[in-house]
Structures are given as C-alpha cells and as structure tokens.
Scaffold this motif. Structure first.
Motif, PDB file in Angstrom:
ATOM      1  N   GLY A 287    -104.437  29.306  20.215  1.00 55.70           N
ATOM      2  CA  GLY A 287    -103.736  29.953  21.326  1.00 55.70           C
ATOM      3  C   GLY A 287    -102.706  30.951  20.850  1.00 55.70           C
ATOM      4  O   GLY A 287    -102.541  32.029  21.438  1.00 55.70           O
ATOM      5  N   SER A 288    -102.016  30.623  19.766  1.00 53.17           N
ATOM      6  CA  SER A 288    -101.038  31.555  19.200  1.00 53.17           C
ATOM      7  C   SER A 288    -101.715  32.788  18.624  1.00 53.17           C
ATOM      8  O   SER A 288    -101.246  33.919  18.808  1.00 53.17           O
ATOM      9  CB  SER A 288    -100.219  30.848  18.109  1.00 53.17           C
TER      10      SER A 288
ATOM     11  N   LEU B  37    -104.570  33.999  19.586  1.00 55.84           N
ATOM     12  CA  LEU B  37    -105.068  34.779  20.713  1.00 55.84           C
ATOM     13  C   LEU B  37    -103.941  35.576  21.364  1.00 55.84           C
ATOM     14  O   LEU B  37    -104.145  36.722  21.779  1.00 55.84           O
ATOM     15  CB  LEU B  37    -105.719  33.860  21.737  1.00 55.84           C
ATOM     16  N   ALA B  38    -102.749  34.980  21.450  1.00 55.34           N
ATOM     17  CA  ALA B  38    -101.610  35.682  22.056  1.00 55.34           C
ATOM     18  C   ALA B  38    -101.194  36.895  21.236  1.00 55.34           C
ATOM     19  O   ALA B  38    -100.718  37.891  21.790  1.00 55.34           O
ATOM     20  CB  ALA B  38    -100.438  34.722  22.220  1.00 55.34           C
ATOM     21  N   TYR B  39    -101.373  36.804  19.897  1.00 56.17           N
ATOM     22  CA  TYR B  39    -101.013  37.919  19.024  1.00 56.17           C
ATOM     23  C   TYR B  39    -102.162  38.917  18.843  1.00 56.17           C
ATOM     24  O   TYR B  39    -101.984  39.954  18.210  1.00 56.17           O
ATOM     25  CB  TYR B  39    -100.603  37.390  17.646  1.00 56.17           C
TER      26      TYR B  39
ATOM     27  N   GLN C 261    -108.155  39.959  23.904  1.00 59.31           N
ATOM     28  CA  GLN C 261    -107.753  38.873  24.795  1.00 59.31           C
ATOM     29  C   GLN C 261    -108.536  38.912  26.099  1.00 59.31           C
ATOM     30  O   GLN C 261    -109.025  37.881  26.581  1.00 59.31           O
ATOM     31  CB  GLN C 261    -106.249  38.973  25.091  1.00 59.31           C
TER      32      GLN C 261
ATOM     33  N   GLU D 141    -111.185  36.066  27.522  1.00 57.23           N
ATOM     34  CA  GLU D 141    -110.945  35.479  28.837  1.00 57.23           C
ATOM     35  C   GLU D 141    -112.174  35.616  29.739  1.00 57.23           C
ATOM     36  O   GLU D 141    -112.541  34.686  30.466  1.00 57.23           O
ATOM     37  CB  GLU D 141    -109.734  36.139  29.491  1.00 57.23           C
TER      38      GLU D 141
ATOM     39  N   ILE E 282    -106.546  26.418  24.913  1.00 53.85           N
ATOM     40  CA  ILE E 282    -106.277  27.645  24.146  1.00 53.85           C
ATOM     41  C   ILE E 282    -105.784  28.761  25.061  1.00 53.85           C
ATOM     42  O   ILE E 282    -104.781  29.423  24.783  1.00 53.85           O
ATOM     43  CB  ILE E 282    -107.546  28.086  23.394  1.00 53.85           C
TER      44      ILE E 282
ATOM     45  N   SER F 155    -101.991  30.441  25.166  1.00 46.98           N
ATOM     46  CA  SER F 155    -101.914  31.896  25.014  1.00 46.98           C
ATOM     47  C   SER F 155    -101.153  32.532  26.170  1.00 46.98           C
ATOM     48  O   SER F 155    -100.316  33.419  25.976  1.00 46.98           O
ATOM     49  CB  SER F 155    -103.322  32.479  24.911  1.00 46.98           C
ATOM     50  N   GLN F 156    -101.422  32.084  27.389  1.00 50.63           N
ATOM     51  CA  GLN F 156    -100.715  32.608  28.563  1.00 50.63           C
ATOM     52  C   GLN F 156     -99.221  32.329  28.472  1.00 50.63           C
ATOM     53  O   GLN F 156     -98.390  33.203  28.760  1.00 50.63           O
ATOM     54  CB  GLN F 156    -101.249  31.942  29.833  1.00 50.63           C
TER      55      GLN F 156
ATOM     56  N   ASN G  94     -97.601  34.621  25.931  1.00 61.20           N
ATOM     57  CA  ASN G  94     -97.493  35.988  26.455  1.00 61.20           C
ATOM     58  C   ASN G  94     -96.393  36.092  27.502  1.00 61.20           C
ATOM     59  O   ASN G  94     -95.655  37.086  27.543  1.00 61.20           O
ATOM     60  CB  ASN G  94     -98.834  36.413  27.067  1.00 61.20           C
TER      61      ASN G  94
END
Length: 341
Positions: free
Chosen positions: A103-104, A106-108, A114, A118, A170, A174-175, A178
């Motif tokens: 998840g981290s 994906l956030a970066y 992304q 999704e 995940i 990620s959400q 963000n």
C-alpha cells in the motif's frame, strides 16, 4: 503516551482471553487425550436398560452436549480452538505486513499507475470472496481426503486466504496515505526538501500504526465470518476425511468445520451446531470489545475500508480532519458475501 492502546483495559481483557484459550487448547491436546478421545454412545438406567443414545443434549452431557459419535462437544471445541484462532490471527498479521508495504509503494507510485491498478481491482470487487476460496481450495480438499492431514495443505490454505483478501487492504492503506499526504504540514515538509523515507518514518508511520491495530482486529472478525461460510461448503482448515459410510469428518476439529459438517442436525440435534456458533460468537464479541476499548483510548477517527460492492470504492471522497481529532468509525464489510448467512 496516555492515549496508547496499551492503557486500554478492554484490550488486555481480550488479549488474555485469546491467549488463555490457545494455551488451554495446547495443554489439553498434550495432556488430555484420555478425556477428548473417549466416546459414549449409550446411557443405561438402573436396570441396565438403554435410556438414551448419542447425540446427548447439554443437560445429559454438559456444557454443550455430544455429537452422534459420542464425542463431547466442549472438548472438541477446546481442541480446535488453536487451529481456528492461530490461523485467523496469522493471516491478519501477514496481511498487515504485506498490505502496509504494498500500500505504501502504491501510494508513492505515479498517479497513472495508481489509477490503472485501481481499475484492474474493480473487477475483483464484484466477485464474492467465498467463491474464490471455494474455487482455489476445492482441489486441496480432494487431496486431503486421499493423503490425510498435511502441513503443506494448511500452508496453501493460509496463502490462498492471504492473497484473495489482500487487494482491499492494499488499496485502503494507499488511500489513507494519499489522504494524509495532503495535509498542510506534510506539504510544507516536502517543500522544505523532506525525502519520501523521512516522511514515512516521521509522519506516515505514526499515523498508520494505530490504524493497523484496529485493522488487525476487524479483519479477524471478517475472517471468522468467512470461515463459517467456508464450513457450510465443507471447505475445512486442515482438510477433511471421508469414512466408509461417506460421512465427512474434520481433520483438525476447527470450529467452522463443526458447523458445516453438522448443518443437517439443525432440526434433530441443534446443540451440535449451536456449540461452535457460541464459540464464534464469543470470539467475535471479544474482538469487538477490544476494538471499542482501543477506539475510546485513542480517541481518533478510523476511515472505512472500501466495500467490494461499490462501483468506485477507491475513489470515495473523504473529509480531511486534523489528525489529533480523528475518531475511529465502524468499518464496512471487508469481504463481500460474508455479511450474509
């Protein structure tokens, strides 16, 4: 920190309950074989005439009665507790590690990537989790009937449940990252030259670590419910055995198997199903008891995980609230299809 979850009495009561139950299960397995291996099929009166035959109701064999094989249901529940609880908690632990890491990342990741991930996961949201579990674990059940209990079967089941329930976690983490990155002091840190690893260690991780505790407990609730559904389809943790009379037996006595394999007894001997249901109910109650205690102690807000039923689960708008005023709210169902019985 006065708002740490370790100051919550409810958290420690729940922890003591599960640790005590697991310890009792191991001790009983090691030293109580003479008790749980005994069977009683008949009860005779003073004249030597048969007055009752198995299954016995809870009044004749307290506290939960017996099954048709004459085994005490209370002893079977104690034996199966370690398999059920450790299996669920192990899955939740591995999921949180993988979910946080992926998840981290994906956030970066770049925004187009992304959005692509999704959209790919949207297809997955419409497939009930229990259907995927039955599809992937069906061959393992056939294998267990031929080979008996094997650790490799349990490991494969463990990995399957980790994988099929991981995408939601995940995307949710990620959400949250963000959303957190949009705060003013995070933006100021970026402008001043803070690197991504510095932001994660000094800011994001402090924000996530308390959320992960609630996620762990709430995922455990959802997995307990999923196990009940699996049991009704005779998908059992550890595998199953079929005797010469085509009767299916659980190889581990885990709780969901005791429900699913005896569902036809609901009208004739309902206590056979009610006993493991009581065990699940008490465990879920204790988990919610712990969650509520941590919520009150942390006095923070917890955003819900996207539901698989939503058309655009990962694009749901959220209100930005100061981190010190966050309050945990009830999560939506993590696994589609497990909120119906």
């Amino acid at each position: 920190m006065k708002n740490s979850m370790f100051y919550s009495k409810r958290f420690w009561i729940g922890t003591t309950f599960f640790c005590g139950l697991i310890l009792a299960s191991f001790l009983f397995t090691w030293y109580g074989k003479d008790l749980y291996s005994q069977t009683q099929l008949l009860i005779k009166d003073g004249n030597g005439n048969v007055s009752q035959s198995a299954p016995f109701n809870p009044l004749l064999m307290p506290p939960f009665g017996s099954d048709r094989g004459g085994y005490n249901l209370f002893f079977k529940l104690i034996i199966g507790a370690k398999f059920t609880i450790l299996f669920v908690f192990g899955i939740c632990f591995i999921q949180l590690i993988l979910g946080t890491l992926l998840g981290s990342l994906l956030a970066y990741a770049p925004l187009p990537l992304q959005k692509l991930i999704e959209k790919v996961c949207k297809v997955y949201f419409y497939v009930p989790t229990v259907v995927l579990v039955i599809l992937f674990m069906g061959p393992l059940m056939i294998q267990s009937e031929q080979t008996g209990f094997k650790e490799s079967i349990v490991i494969k089941q463990f990995l399957i449940l980790c994988i099929v329930t991981l995408p939601n976690l995940i995307l949710y983490i990620s959400q949250e990252i963000n959303l957190f990155m949009k705060k003013d002091y995070i933006t100021s840190s970026i402008v001043l030259g803070a690197r991504k690893m510095h932001l994660f260690r000094k800011h994001i991780w402090l924000f996530l670590k308390e959320i992960l505790v609630i996620l762990f407990l709430q995922q455990a609730v959802q997995l307990f419910t999923l196990l009940i559904h699996m049991g009704f389809f005779k998908v059992l943790i550890g595998g199953r055995r079929v005797d010469s009379g085509s009767t299916v037996h659980s190889l581990t006595n885990e709780w969901s198997g005791l429900i699913g394999l005896n569902k036809n007894e609901l009208l004739t001997a309902p206590w056979i199903i009610l006993a493991p249901l009581v065990a699940f109910t008490v465990s879920i109650f204790v988990l919610n008891f712990m969650i509520q205690g941590i919520k009150e102690q942390l006095n923070t807000r917890f955003m819900p995980i996207p539901n698989k039923k939503q058309d655009s689960a990962v694009e749901e708008k959220k209100t930005v609230i100061p981190v010190e005023k966050f309050r945990f709210a009830n999560m939506k169902t993590l696994y589609k299809g497990t909120d119906r019985s």
